[in-house]
Design an enzyme around this catalytic site. Structure first.
Site, mmCIF file in Angstrom:
data_model
loop_
_atom_site.group_PDB
_atom_site.id
_atom_site.type_symbol
_atom_site.label_atom_id
_atom_site.label_comp_id
_atom_site.label_asym_id
_atom_site.label_seq_id
_atom_site.Cartn_x
_atom_site.Cartn_y
_atom_site.Cartn_z
ATOM 1 N N HIS A 123 70.046 54.223 140.704
ATOM 2 C CA HIS A 123 70.177 54.998 139.465
ATOM 3 C C HIS A 123 71.671 55.230 139.241
ATOM 4 C CE1 HIS A 123 70.017 58.631 136.932
ATOM 5 N NE2 HIS A 123 68.757 58.337 136.667
ATOM 6 N N ASP A 200 69.645 59.189 148.175
ATOM 7 C CA ASP A 200 69.200 59.741 146.902
ATOM 8 C C ASP A 200 67.670 59.862 146.989
ATOM 9 O OD1 ASP A 200 68.168 60.024 144.376
ATOM 10 O OD2 ASP A 200 69.405 58.474 143.455
ATOM 11 N N GLN A 203 63.385 60.310 143.763
ATOM 12 C CA GLN A 203 62.022 59.806 143.526
ATOM 13 C C GLN A 203 61.169 59.840 144.794
ATOM 14 O OE1 GLN A 203 60.940 59.428 140.623
ATOM 15 N NE2 GLN A 203 62.808 59.178 139.421
ATOM 16 N N LYS A 226 61.772 67.027 139.437
ATOM 17 C CA LYS A 226 60.961 65.824 139.648
ATOM 18 C C LYS A 226 59.868 66.081 140.681
ATOM 19 C CE LYS A 226 64.772 62.682 138.547
ATOM 20 N NZ LYS A 226 64.380 62.132 137.246
ATOM 21 N N CYS A 366 68.496 54.311 133.276
ATOM 22 C CA CYS A 366 69.747 54.656 133.993
ATOM 23 C C CYS A 366 69.949 53.752 135.204
ATOM 24 C CB CYS A 366 69.762 56.119 134.435
ATOM 25 S SG CYS A 366 69.691 57.250 133.071
HETATM 26 C C1 LIG Z 1 66.606 57.622 141.751
HETATM 27 C C2 LIG Z 1 67.225 58.697 140.917
HETATM 28 N N1 LIG Z 1 68.389 59.236 141.299
HETATM 29 C C3 LIG Z 1 68.977 60.220 140.607
HETATM 30 C C4 LIG Z 1 68.427 60.721 139.465
HETATM 31 C C5 LIG Z 1 69.114 61.825 138.736
HETATM 32 O O1 LIG Z 1 68.374 63.005 138.828
HETATM 33 P P1 LIG Z 1 68.806 64.310 138.021
HETATM 34 O O2 LIG Z 1 68.900 63.882 136.589
HETATM 35 O O3 LIG Z 1 67.706 65.275 138.270
HETATM 36 O O4 LIG Z 1 70.114 64.748 138.562
HETATM 37 C C6 LIG Z 1 67.218 60.183 138.999
HETATM 38 C C7 LIG Z 1 66.617 60.668 137.745
HETATM 39 O O5 LIG Z 1 65.832 60.006 137.118
HETATM 40 C C8 LIG Z 1 66.601 59.155 139.757
HETATM 41 O O6 LIG Z 1 65.441 58.622 139.366
#
Ligand SMILES: Cc1ncc(COP(=O)(O)O)c(C=O)c1O
Length: 415
Positions: A123, A200, A203, A226, A366
């Protein structure tokens, strides 16, 4: 709480809504999940019964708010298997957590010739901060290749992670293909070369049991929204000795120990990373979300979501004109399925589904480097959570068939 899945749906008021006169089918959980009543209530209780700022007051409400806030730190530590609650920093979410590591740790430790290993499936939140750190320090990014089905190629990771690698940054579950990354194995490789691994978990948390000690993650980031909690709250886990090395990148009230005219000293982690008034109701909602998930059981949620995801994969793969991306049926993955319908832009498909009350995501999610790797500019993405059921899957499949008919012949049940 009754643990049958259909009853669990009743805990989520929003799932009872109608959208475009159709019962809502919510399949955009990777973007954000819906909230159970207990989570909504946790915030309401705070504002109705003990709203006060934390730490600062000697009065009863402040003490009560502080105790509730700190209790969630302990719950979050237990939830991800941290050694101690001192390893839990409350943040705004995954993006904020990852930026903290990038600009509070990597920026001060990397230099020319050093490498940061990432994958093309990240992401943007787990890519752009590292690009910036690389630019500022003279380090460079190394991409760990994906195998043909989109899974990380562990063999090549073994070759590419070497003594130049200072940091490996990977999602545990990727947000377009849902691939599950073998973090424990990669952590072992990284540590053999003296590199740190930042995970990260956006998910993963709330979908799989997470044990940061077992993974041997150095840092682990996730977002509350999430995994059933409010927006604007998340966690950065760090091994305590690494949090001690981390430089705060926000300064101000509450994170200080003492302040003189020219100098200030700071509290110990984690408080030195929580400058200013925090998202107290958000943190309390995170506590309620953790308790909700634990009452059902992380293993049980993972099992249920896995079953539904495989079922959805089978059904979508069986539709003519539909291309499903990522690992083949039978390979465990997070509850995320990206697909395209021949000749129909995913935004048009998502709009056609929305008219039928079905919420999915369309776009680059993203993750533009991953989309380039897939050879397309956008996909449709259905993502599940613990409250989805077989009827949701059937509605999606029928919705895609309706859309196919509509875009091919201008016919069918799309108003
Ligand atoms: C794999 C992953 N990393 C990071 C993020 C960013 O999360 P946040 O917008 O809650 O900071 C997302 C959001 O969709 C994501 O799917």
């Amino acid at each position: 709480m009754d643990r049958t899945w259909n009853n669990c749906r009743n805990d989520f008021p929003l799932l009872q809504e109608k959208v475009n006169d159709e019962p809502l089918v919510y399949l955009d959980n990777a973007a954000t999940t819906q909230k159970p009543r207990s989570v909504i209530q946790a915030s309401t209780d705070f504002y109705e019964h003990f709203n006060a700022n934390i730490y600062r007051g000697v009065h009863t409400l402040s003490q009560r708010a502080t105790a509730a806030y700190e209790a969630v730190r302990r719950e979050a530590a237990e939830f991800i298997g941290a050694k101690s609650s001192a390893e839990i920093v409350f943040t705004k979410g995954t993006t904020d957590s990852l930026n903290m590591v990038a600009f509070g740790w990597a920026l001060h430790r990397l230099g020319p010739g050093d490498e940061i290993a990432v994958s093309p499936a990240e992401h943007h939140s787990n890519l752009v901060p590292w690009q910036q750190v690389a630019k500022l320090t003279g380090a460079h990014l190394v991409y760990l290749p994906l195998a043909d089905d989109g899974q990380l190629d562990l063999g090549l990771a073994r070759v590419l992670i070497d003594d130049r690698t200072k940091l490996v940054a990977l999602a545990q579950v990727t947000n377009v293909l849902g691939t599950i990354v073998p973090i424990k194995e990669v952590a072992k490789i990284a540590h053999q070369h003296g590199a740190k691994i930042v995970v990260d978990g956006a998910q993963a948390a709330g979908h799989l049991p997470v044990d940061v000690q077992d993974l041997d993650a150095d840092f682990y980031a996730f977002s509350g929204h999430k995994m059933l909690a409010q927006t604007g709250v998340g966690v950065l886990y760090g091994k305590y000795d690494l949090l001690e090395q981390l430089t705060p990148f926000e300064f101000g009230g509450e994170m200080i120990d003492s302040v003189g005219l020219d100098e200030a000293t700071f509290k110990e982690p984690p408080l030195k990373f929580e400058a200013g008034t925090q998202n107290i109701s958000g943190v309390l909602s995170l506590g309620a979300a953790i308790n909700y998930l634990l009452a059902i059981g992380q293993e049980e949620i993972a099992r249920r979501e896995q079953e539904l995801t495989q079922d959805l994969l089978k059904q979508l793969t069986g539709l003519s004109g539909v291309t499903v991306y990522g690992p083949k049926i039978g390979t465990p993955r997070g509850p995320i399925v990206s697909f395209n319908l021949d000749g129909v832009h995913p935004h048009d498909l998502a709009t056609a589904l929305d008219l039928q009350g079905i919420a999915i995501r369309a776009g680059h999610h993203c993750a533009q480097p991953l989309l380039a790797w897939l050879g397309c500019s956008a996909t449709a993405r259905a993502s599940l959570a613990l409250y989805n059921n077989e009827e949701d899957l059937a509605a999606l499949v029928k919705g895609v068939e309706n859309a196919k008919e509509f875009f091919a012949h201008g016919l069918g049940k799309i108003e």
